[in-house]
Design an enzyme around this catalytic site. Sequence first.
Site, PDB file in Angstrom:
ATOM      1  N   HIS A 198      41.310  46.583  31.470  1.00 28.98           N
ATOM      2  CA  HIS A 198      41.649  45.227  30.982  1.00 28.98           C
ATOM      3  C   HIS A 198      40.885  44.123  31.667  1.00 28.98           C
ATOM      4  O   HIS A 198      40.891  43.137  31.205  1.00 28.98           O
ATOM      5  CB  HIS A 198      43.272  44.826  31.428  1.00 28.98           C
ATOM      6  N   LYS A 221      43.627  53.721  32.502  1.00 28.01           N
ATOM      7  CA  LYS A 221      42.698  54.233  33.911  1.00 28.01           C
ATOM      8  C   LYS A 221      43.735  54.852  34.694  1.00 28.01           C
ATOM      9  O   LYS A 221      44.868  54.207  34.712  1.00 28.01           O
ATOM     10  CB  LYS A 221      41.869  53.275  34.155  1.00 28.01           C
ATOM     11  N   ASP A 227      40.889  53.953  42.030  1.00 33.96           N
ATOM     12  CA  ASP A 227      41.973  52.910  41.103  1.00 33.96           C
ATOM     13  C   ASP A 227      41.062  51.748  40.699  1.00 33.96           C
ATOM     14  O   ASP A 227      41.373  51.247  39.692  1.00 33.96           O
ATOM     15  CB  ASP A 227      42.974  52.530  41.943  1.00 33.96           C
ATOM     16  N   LYS A 234      43.581  46.211  49.108  1.00 35.86           N
ATOM     17  CA  LYS A 234      45.312  45.596  49.270  1.00 35.86           C
ATOM     18  C   LYS A 234      45.305  45.166  50.701  1.00 35.86           C
ATOM     19  O   LYS A 234      44.641  45.385  51.616  1.00 35.86           O
ATOM     20  CB  LYS A 234      46.074  46.888  48.923  1.00 35.86           C
ATOM     21  N   HIS A 247      37.438  49.390  37.347  1.00 31.51           N
ATOM     22  CA  HIS A 247      37.046  47.859  36.926  1.00 31.51           C
ATOM     23  C   HIS A 247      35.716  47.379  37.344  1.00 31.51           C
ATOM     24  O   HIS A 247      34.982  46.588  36.628  1.00 31.51           O
ATOM     25  CB  HIS A 247      38.344  47.075  37.731  1.00 31.51           C
ATOM     26  N   GLU A 255      42.878  41.471  46.948  1.00 31.34           N
ATOM     27  CA  GLU A 255      44.324  41.309  46.577  1.00 31.34           C
ATOM     28  C   GLU A 255      45.034  41.345  48.021  1.00 31.34           C
ATOM     29  O   GLU A 255      45.008  42.051  48.911  1.00 31.34           O
ATOM     30  CB  GLU A 255      44.663  42.600  45.877  1.00 31.34           C
ATOM     31  N   LYS A 293      39.189  40.333  29.593  1.00 25.43           N
ATOM     32  CA  LYS A 293      39.315  38.905  30.238  1.00 25.43           C
ATOM     33  C   LYS A 293      38.400  38.027  29.486  1.00 25.43           C
ATOM     34  O   LYS A 293      37.217  38.193  29.338  1.00 25.43           O
ATOM     35  CB  LYS A 293      38.917  38.910  31.670  1.00 25.43           C
TER      36      LYS A 293
END
Length: 480
Positions: A186, A156, A243, A334, A248, A224, A190
Site C-alpha cells: 500500500h 505482504k 514486515d 515500533k 515497504h 512508528e 500513496k
Amino acid sequence: MARAADSGLQRPDDHLIVLFGATGDLAKRKLIPGLFRLAKARLMPRQFRIIGTAPPSFAMTTEEFRAFALEAVHTFDHSAFDQAEWDSFCSKISFAPAELGDEDALRDEVAKARAEIGTGVRLLHHLAVPPFAFASMVELLGVAELTNNARVVCEKPFGTDLHSAQELNRMLRSHFDESQIFRIDHFLGKESVDNVLALRFANGLFEPMWNRDNVSYIQIDVPEKISIEGRAAFFEETGAFRDMVVTHLFQVLGVVAMEPPVSLDAKPLRDEMVKVFESMLPLDVSQVVRGQYEGYRDEPGVSPYSQAETFVALKCEIDNWRWKGVPFYLRTGKSLAQSRQVITIGFREPVMRIFPGDVGVRSRRGNKLVIDFADPGSIDLHFFAKLPGPQMRLGNAEMTFSYEDSFSSSHNLQGYEQLILNAMIGNQALFTRSDGIERLWEISQPLLNAPPPVEMYEPGSWGPDAVDELISPFHWFLPE
C-alpha cells in the site's frame, strides 16, 4: 472525493469481490472502508457484489457481517456518512465461510452472485490472511474452480525468505497467470510516493541532480510511535525487517532510485524498479542494527529470550552508474519518538568554503530535499541563505510544498483504495512483481542467515545508540 465522471476515469468491469480474512483487522481498518469510499465516489463497478469469507471457526451470518462492516465504516472512514449510500452498498454484501476441504458455501455464494449480476462478471480475490494461511487459500481457489476470469490480490509479507517466496510464486502460477496476480504494497498506492515520479521526471530542475555526482546519501525513514499492539505472534515470526523493509521500504527505494521509464505503464515502470533491485548489493550484516524496545518481552506470547527485532536500521548500496558510492540508509521500528514517513536526499557540499561560520552545524541542516510521504504529504527544500545584517552570515532556510495547502484533498484516494481500483481495472503498475520480490529476498539472505543480536532501546526514543554510528559521518534527518 473525486467521482468517476469528474476525474475522467472509466469504471471497472462488473465485479464480484471475495474478501478472504474478512473478519480480520486489515479488512476492518482498510478494505471495507476503502471499498465504501470507492462506492461513494462512483469508482466501483456499476454492478458489484462483495462476499466476505473466513474459516468456519470465524464464521458470521450475512447480517452479522453487514453489522461488522458498518462498525468498520463508522470507525475508520472519516468522511461524511450518507445513510442512503450505505444502504445501497450494504445490500451488495454477503458472507460465506470457507476453508480448504470445505468450499461449498463459498462456491454456492459466488454462483448466486454471478447469477444476479449476469454473464461476464470478473472475480477479484483479496487474500487478507496471515502468511501461514496463504498457500491453503490459493489452493482453495483452485479446488473451488474460482480462478477463471479472476484476479488475486496478495498481501505482504510475500514469503519469509527466498525459498518461501519462490514456493508461493510457484503455487500462484499453478492456478493464475502472472497478469492475474497483484502483490500489494500500500505504500506504492500513496499519492505522495507517486509524486516522487512527478517531482523527478516532470521537472528539469531535479532530474539532472538525481545522481552520485550531486547526492551524498539518501535516507528512507519510517518510525512508528505505536507498539506491536497485541500482535506478538506475528512479530515473533516476522520481525520488523520482514514486515516493513522487504515490503515497504525497499519498494520506496525502487521508486526513488529508478531510471526514467519510457512510460508509466506497468511493464516499463516495473522493469525499471526491478533493475534497481538487481543492482543492489547483498546486505552487509555489519551495516545493520537490530533493536527491541524495553518491555517487548513482557508482552503476552513473547519469549523472555526473544531475539525478534521491533526496530531495524541498515545501509544498502546500489551498484550502478547512477548510484555507485551513494549509501542508502533505511530505518523503521515500533515504540519510537514519532510516527513519520520521510525520504531525505542529502546533496553534496560545495567544494570551496567561502562563508564564515560553523560548517558542522550548517551541513546538518542544509542541502537537503525532504519528502514527507505520510498522506497528504509535503516536499521541503532545506538550504542556506544570508541572515539580515551588515555581515555575511548564513542561516537555515526552507521552501515547502504542501499537498494539503496546494490541492483539494477531496480528490485523494488512500493507498488501499487506489490499489483496489487499479486491480479491478487490471493495471499492475503499482504492484510488485515476482522477480523483484525474489531478488529482494536474495539480497536479504546474509541478514536472514546471521542476524546480529538485538540491542535494547527505550520506548519513545529513536532506537539503539548504534544507529548514529551506522550513519556516521552523516546524520539522521529525524529528529529535526
